[in-house]
Design a protein around this motif. Structure first.
Motif: not given
Ligand SMILES: Nc1ncnc2c1ncn2[C@@H]1O[C@H](COP(=O)(O)OP(=O)(O)O)[C@@H](O)[C@H]1O
Ligand SMILES: [Mg+2]
Lengths: 286, 266
Positions: B93-116
């Motif tokens: 989804w996003f990349e800047l040099g070595w830093f990158s964000i993948y969709s699964d990372a966001i989905y995973q977090t969202l799942y846990i947040v929703v559950r909590l």
């Protein structure tokens, strides 16, 4: 220097659904070197008020001048740390603050927190023990093996050792037997007379107010309902009854006598005066 | 310290407040299981609707339930950071040099947040709508069948209710001792390590001493009134399930079943 309180207000849990105004617009001047009683029903704000005096609580509005400190809302607690040495606050059931292995260490805890050296602190402890009626044989004993009354003396010594100019006592005799309570009050009176300490006493015991105090402050639902010197206060028994507090026995006797038809002037509030008055009227009657 | 929302009873007059504590505990249990079933987006939408309905029926403010989440916020932020750094699957989804964000990372977090979030709101509804004593009575009754295999349901319930009863007392006591020691010059925040250790000792020791004292007194008071945990006891308050309790139970079981079906189908 007297203690000046101006329009002081304290709201607990401000800006939350649990917000509760415990003190509202308190205006007071507490004279130096006197014994002032603070009375009022449970929940009237007495403990909240006295916790402002050594900066444990900071007012949410209004100001407080004490021992050269000017306390106002938003003040940082660490700015008033030294005030705690000037104003000694003894909480209700202070015996629950003991924690050290020996009585000596426990009493020396306060001075050390304020940077007094080991040797000097230990000398201070030795000096203060007789003041609360204990001797040096107690130094190495554990505070937890003492009786309730003795524990309380040790706890009070832990405050007195800081040599505060103002001594604030929140129900210091609660739970003591009458003899123990009397000894405790005598101790505070001595500190007031001999060392000229200003004493503030939160109490429910009207006999103590009558026998030991110079001034009275009545709190009711967070406002000052009454402030006067002790004599004037007890000349108006209706002030006491109005706030739901039991007057001292001598005043109760006077009220009963008046109900029974005796004519007793307001200013008579002592045993002898009352006795003379009764004798005179009985004689007239005969 | 007095504004802790988690586990605080709110005296309101609502259907949920009047429900049988046993029913409420069982419903909470079913919903908890449902939350952990991977039933996809629709499963969580259904669950959220159900829980919002319960919240509405209980007359509690959403903000009250959400306030219980405050302590969790840092945990969630921490989780997000870890997930973003570790999970490198899904679409980029996003990349800047070595830093990158993948969709699964966001989905995973969202799942846990929703559950909590769902779990905290559910639990808050239960504790805010049920008096602690009713709650323990409910637990005791539900544990009753396990008496046969040697589980002392009554003793467990008594322990829970005593613990719940003394939480506010302990908080108050802590505040009082902290104030008393602060009056002796203790500074809980600043100071050297040694001073901090002393400060904590000066709080912990009196707290233990007074707790043991109190436990002693409580035990004496209970024995003086003839309390015997082995004795069969009758209750002043008798629990009774009514229509709304059965409706709630059936609805939550149906929801749980639906989540299972969704999980299998997907
Ligand atoms: N830490 C606190 N948080 C919230 N409310 C408090 C707190 N301490 C006291 N109160 C409330 O403030 C009011 C005054 O209490 P307090 O000063 O302890 O009265 P008193 O000492 O006269 O019995 C009471 O209504 C009490 O419930
Ligand atoms: Mg009080």
């Amino acid at each position: 220097m007297s203690i000046k309180i101006h329009q002081l207000e304290h709201v607990y849990n401000q800006n939350t659904p649990f917000s509760h105004a415990a003190l509202k617009g308190i205006d007071l001047e507490i004279p130096e070197g006197k014994v002032t009683a603070i009375i009022g029903q449970t929940g009237s704000g007495k403990s909240t008020l006295v916790q402002h005096l050594n900066g444990l609580l900071i007012p949410t509005a209004g100001t407080l001048d004490i021992c050269g400190y000017h306390i106002q809302p938003l003040l940082k607690i660490k700015d008033v740390k030294q005030l705690r040495k000037e104003v000694g606050l003894v909480f209700q059931f202070p015996e629950y603050q003991l924690f050290e292995e020996t009585i000596e260490k426990d009493i020396a805890f306060g001075p050390k927190n304020f940077g007094v050296e080991e040797g000097e602190a230990s000398q201070l402890v030795r000096d203060i023990l007789p003041v609360v009626g204990l001797d040096e044989s107690y130094l190495d004993r554990s505070p937890f093996e003492l009786s309730g009354g003795q524990k309380r003396r040790v706890a009070i010594a832990g405050i007195l050792v800081l040599d505060p100019k103002v001594l604030v006592l929140d129900e210091p005799t609660a739970g003591l037997d009458p003899q123990g309570a009397k000894e405790m009050m005598t101790l505070f009176m001595r500190l007031n007379r001999e060392q000229n300490k200003t004493v503030l006493l939160v109490t429910h015991d009207m006999e103590h107010v009558m026998n030991y105090c110079d001034h009275v402050i009545v709190l009711d639902h967070g406002v000052v309902k009454q402030k006067s010197d002790v004599k004037t206060f007890f000349e108006h028994p209706e002030w006491i009854v109005n706030i739901g507090i039991n007057p001292p026995s001598i005043i109760r006797l006077k009220m009963r006598l008046k109900e029974a038809g005796f004519d007793i002037p307001d200013e008579i509030i002592d045993e002898e005066g009352l006795l003379k008055c009764i004798k005179r009227q009985v004689k007239i009657h005969e | 310290m007095n504004n802790i929302a988690l586990g605080r009873y709110m005296p309101l007059n609502s259907v949920v407040h009047r429900m049988d504590p046993r029913a409420k505990i069982m419903i909470l249990l079913f919903l908890m299981i449902a939350v952990f079933i991977p039933a996809g987006v629709w499963g969580y939408v259904l669950l959220s609707l159900f829980i919002l309905l319960a919240l509405f029926l209980s007359k509690l403010q959403l903000s009250f339930a959400l306030r219980a989440m405050k302590p969790m916020i840092w945990m969630m932020v921490f989780l997000l950071v870890i997930n973003v750094l570790v999970i490198k699957t899904g679409t980029l989804w996003f990349e800047l040099g070595w830093f990158s964000i993948y969709s699964d990372a966001i989905y995973q977090t969202l799942y846990i947040v929703v559950r909590l979030t769902l779990m905290i709101i559910m639990t808050t509804i239960l504790t805010a709508s049920t008096k602690p004593l009713d709650l323990t009575l409910g637990i005791e009754k539900l544990l009753k069948p396990f008496d046969k295999i040697g589980l002392p349901s009554h003793i467990i319930a008594m322990m829970i209710s005593i613990a719940l009863r003394f939480i506010p007392t302990l908080i108050e006591e802590t505040q009082r001792i902290m104030n008393a020691q602060a009056s002796r010059g203790v500074d809980m925040e600043n100071g050297t390590i040694k001073e901090k250790v002393m400060a904590i000792l000066s709080l912990i020791v009196p707290l233990f001493v007074s707790s043991f004292d109190r436990a002693d007194q409580l035990a004496n008071a209970m024995e003086a009134r003839g309390y015997n945990p082995m004795q069969e006891r009758t209750r002043y308050k008798v629990l009774k399930m009514t229509g709304i309790d059965y409706v709630g139970l059936l609805a939550s079981i149906a929801l749980l079943g639906l989540c299972v079906v969704l999980a299998v189908v997907l």
